[in-house]
Design a protein around this motif. Structure first.
Motif, PDB file in Angstrom:
ATOM      1  N   ASN A  58      -2.848  -5.052 -11.101  1.00  0.00           N
ATOM      2  CA  ASN A  58      -3.198  -5.006  -9.676  1.00  0.00           C
ATOM      3  C   ASN A  58      -4.683  -4.723  -9.480  1.00  0.00           C
ATOM      4  OD1 ASN A  58      -0.548  -5.480  -8.730  1.00  0.00           O
ATOM      5  ND2 ASN A  58      -0.036  -3.341  -9.047  1.00  0.00           N
ATOM      6  N   ALA A  59      -5.530  -5.362 -10.268  1.00  0.00           N
ATOM      7  CA  ALA A  59      -6.971  -5.130 -10.184  1.00  0.00           C
ATOM      8  C   ALA A  59      -7.546  -5.601  -8.859  1.00  0.00           C
ATOM      9  CB  ALA A  59      -7.678  -5.838 -11.343  1.00  0.00           C
ATOM     10  N   GLU A  60      -6.942  -6.624  -8.257  1.00  0.00           N
ATOM     11  CA  GLU A  60      -7.464  -7.117  -6.982  1.00  0.00           C
ATOM     12  C   GLU A  60      -7.149  -6.172  -5.828  1.00  0.00           C
ATOM     13  OE1 GLU A  60      -5.703 -10.882  -6.193  1.00  0.00           O
ATOM     14  OE2 GLU A  60      -3.662 -10.094  -6.069  1.00  0.00           O
ATOM     15  N   LYS A  61      -6.222  -5.234  -6.028  1.00  0.00           N
ATOM     16  CA  LYS A  61      -5.841  -4.293  -4.963  1.00  0.00           C
ATOM     17  C   LYS A  61      -6.565  -2.958  -5.063  1.00  0.00           C
ATOM     18  CE  LYS A  61      -1.338  -6.399  -4.569  1.00  0.00           C
ATOM     19  NZ  LYS A  61       0.074  -6.283  -4.906  1.00  0.00           N
ATOM     20  N   ALA A  62      -7.516  -2.837  -5.989  1.00  0.00           N
ATOM     21  CA  ALA A  62      -8.325  -1.618  -6.071  1.00  0.00           C
ATOM     22  C   ALA A  62      -9.230  -1.547  -4.845  1.00  0.00           C
ATOM     23  CB  ALA A  62      -9.157  -1.612  -7.346  1.00  0.00           C
ATOM     24  N   VAL A  63      -9.459  -0.355  -4.344  1.00  0.00           N
ATOM     25  CA  VAL A  63     -10.229  -0.198  -3.115  1.00  0.00           C
ATOM     26  C   VAL A  63     -11.640   0.296  -3.433  1.00  0.00           C
ATOM     27  CG1 VAL A  63      -8.193   0.235  -1.695  1.00  0.00           C
ATOM     28  CG2 VAL A  63      -9.363   2.151  -2.753  1.00  0.00           C
ATOM     29  N   VAL A  64     -12.556  -0.085  -2.554  1.00  0.00           N
ATOM     30  CA  VAL A  64     -13.916   0.444  -2.585  1.00  0.00           C
ATOM     31  C   VAL A  64     -14.173   1.064  -1.228  1.00  0.00           C
ATOM     32  CG1 VAL A  64     -14.835  -1.092  -4.345  1.00  0.00           C
ATOM     33  CG2 VAL A  64     -14.848  -1.813  -1.990  1.00  0.00           C
ATOM     34  N   THR A  65     -15.013   2.097  -1.179  1.00  0.00           N
ATOM     35  CA  THR A  65     -15.226   2.840   0.048  1.00  0.00           C
ATOM     36  C   THR A  65     -16.640   2.647   0.555  1.00  0.00           C
ATOM     37  OG1 THR A  65     -15.870   4.786  -1.215  1.00  0.00           O
ATOM     38  CG2 THR A  65     -13.547   4.601  -0.620  1.00  0.00           C
ATOM     39  N   GLY A  66     -16.889   3.069   1.772  1.00  0.00           N
ATOM     40  CA  GLY A  66     -18.229   3.082   2.332  1.00  0.00           C
ATOM     41  C   GLY A  66     -18.791   1.717   2.672  1.00  0.00           C
ATOM     42  N   GLY A  67     -17.934   0.747   2.950  1.00  0.00           N
ATOM     43  CA  GLY A  67     -18.422  -0.575   3.306  1.00  0.00           C
ATOM     44  C   GLY A  67     -18.969  -1.359   2.135  1.00  0.00           C
ATOM     45  N   LYS A  68     -18.562  -0.998   0.913  1.00  0.00           N
ATOM     46  CA  LYS A  68     -19.074  -1.695  -0.269  1.00  0.00           C
ATOM     47  C   LYS A  68     -18.518  -3.112  -0.392  1.00  0.00           C
ATOM     48  CE  LYS A  68     -19.497   2.439  -3.054  1.00  0.00           C
ATOM     49  NZ  LYS A  68     -18.366   3.254  -2.701  1.00  0.00           N
ATOM     50  N   GLU A  69     -17.504  -3.468   0.394  1.00  0.00           N
ATOM     51  CA  GLU A  69     -16.971  -4.822   0.333  1.00  0.00           C
ATOM     52  C   GLU A  69     -18.052  -5.845   0.650  1.00  0.00           C
ATOM     53  OE1 GLU A  69     -15.618  -2.604   2.636  1.00  0.00           O
ATOM     54  OE2 GLU A  69     -13.915  -1.906   1.477  1.00  0.00           O
ATOM     55  N   THR A  70     -18.935  -5.504   1.594  1.00  0.00           N
ATOM     56  CA  THR A  70     -19.999  -6.430   1.962  1.00  0.00           C
ATOM     57  C   THR A  70     -21.353  -6.016   1.382  1.00  0.00           C
ATOM     58  OG1 THR A  70     -20.335  -5.188   4.013  1.00  0.00           O
ATOM     59  CG2 THR A  70     -18.891  -7.107   4.107  1.00  0.00           C
ATOM     60  N   LYS A  71     -21.563  -4.719   1.144  1.00  0.00           N
ATOM     61  CA  LYS A  71     -22.872  -4.237   0.698  1.00  0.00           C
ATOM     62  C   LYS A  71     -23.087  -4.351  -0.807  1.00  0.00           C
ATOM     63  CE  LYS A  71     -23.057  -0.745   4.304  1.00  0.00           C
ATOM     64  NZ  LYS A  71     -23.002   0.700   4.540  1.00  0.00           N
ATOM     65  N   ALA A 126      -4.862  -9.482 -12.300  1.00  0.00           N
ATOM     66  CA  ALA A 126      -4.966  -9.360 -10.853  1.00  0.00           C
ATOM     67  C   ALA A 126      -3.642  -8.950 -10.237  1.00  0.00           C
ATOM     68  CB  ALA A 126      -5.446 -10.679 -10.242  1.00  0.00           C
ATOM     69  N   GLY A 127      -2.549  -9.432 -10.772  1.00  0.00           N
ATOM     70  CA  GLY A 127      -1.236  -9.135 -10.223  1.00  0.00           C
ATOM     71  C   GLY A 127      -0.532  -8.030 -10.986  1.00  0.00           C
ATOM     72  N   ALA A 128       0.766  -7.888 -10.689  1.00  0.00           N
ATOM     73  CA  ALA A 128       1.553  -6.817 -11.298  1.00  0.00           C
ATOM     74  C   ALA A 128       2.163  -7.221 -12.635  1.00  0.00           C
ATOM     75  CB  ALA A 128       2.664  -6.382 -10.345  1.00  0.00           C
ATOM     76  N   GLU A 129       2.181  -8.522 -12.955  1.00  0.00           N
ATOM     77  CA  GLU A 129       2.775  -8.979 -14.205  1.00  0.00           C
ATOM     78  C   GLU A 129       1.739  -8.986 -15.316  1.00  0.00           C
ATOM     79  OE1 GLU A 129       3.139 -11.041 -11.370  1.00  0.00           O
ATOM     80  OE2 GLU A 129       5.006 -10.052 -10.871  1.00  0.00           O
ATOM     81  N   HIS A 130       2.186  -8.632 -16.517  1.00  0.00           N
ATOM     82  CA  HIS A 130       1.322  -8.693 -17.686  1.00  0.00           C
ATOM     83  C   HIS A 130       2.178  -9.044 -18.898  1.00  0.00           C
ATOM     84  CE1 HIS A 130       2.685  -4.823 -19.414  1.00  0.00           C
ATOM     85  NE2 HIS A 130       2.827  -4.465 -18.155  1.00  0.00           N
TER      86      HIS A 130
END
Length: 142
Positions: A58-71, A126-130
């Protein structure tokens, strides 16, 4: 008293599973890098590959904080003059969902031959399967 050194091929290696869904990107990467280096073992040596294998799902579901998605900006150079490319976190995540996690983990590993060898021991999906169910990876809590 003699110092005991364990050879790399004599070291017993284990498999660990980290679920990155809803967890901060940097914390997952820091925990994975510590396990890859072998810092959780008593026989830790800085110049040897004594670590274990890590599977991150689930690497694509990791979160970033502080508006880092765009910055947050990732850079890549082609090697040619004027060949500097840059991508935001959002665009890199849309194109290659595992790439931000891989860059975070490898950035926390040492540079050089040892760091490249350690980065082969991390498997990111990226997903839950490995495909590593046969190794019976132990889940790691953050």
């Amino acid at each position: 008293m003699k110092t005991i050194f364990i050879k790399e091929h004599e070291q017993a290696r284990k498999w660990y599973l980290i679920d990155a869904a809803g967890k901060p990107l940097g914390r997952v990467a820091a925990k994975a890098a510590a396990i890859l280096r072998g810092k959780n073992k008593a026989a830790f040596t800085t110049n040897q590959n004594m670590g274990d294998y890590v599977v991150i799902i689930n690497a694509e579901k990791a979160v970033v904080t502080g508006g880092k998605e765009t910055k947050k900006i990732y850079y890549k150079h082609t090697g040619f003059v004027g060949g500097l490319n840059h991508y935001s976190y959002e665009t890199l995540l849309a194109k290659h969902p595992e790439e931000p996690m891989m860059r975070a983990v490898t950035g926390m590993l040492p540079g050089g031959r040892l760091g490249r060898a350690l980065s082969d021991n991390v498997k990111i999906y990226a997903g839950a399967e490995h495909p590593h169910a046969a190794q019976n990876p132990e889940p790691v809590e953050l």
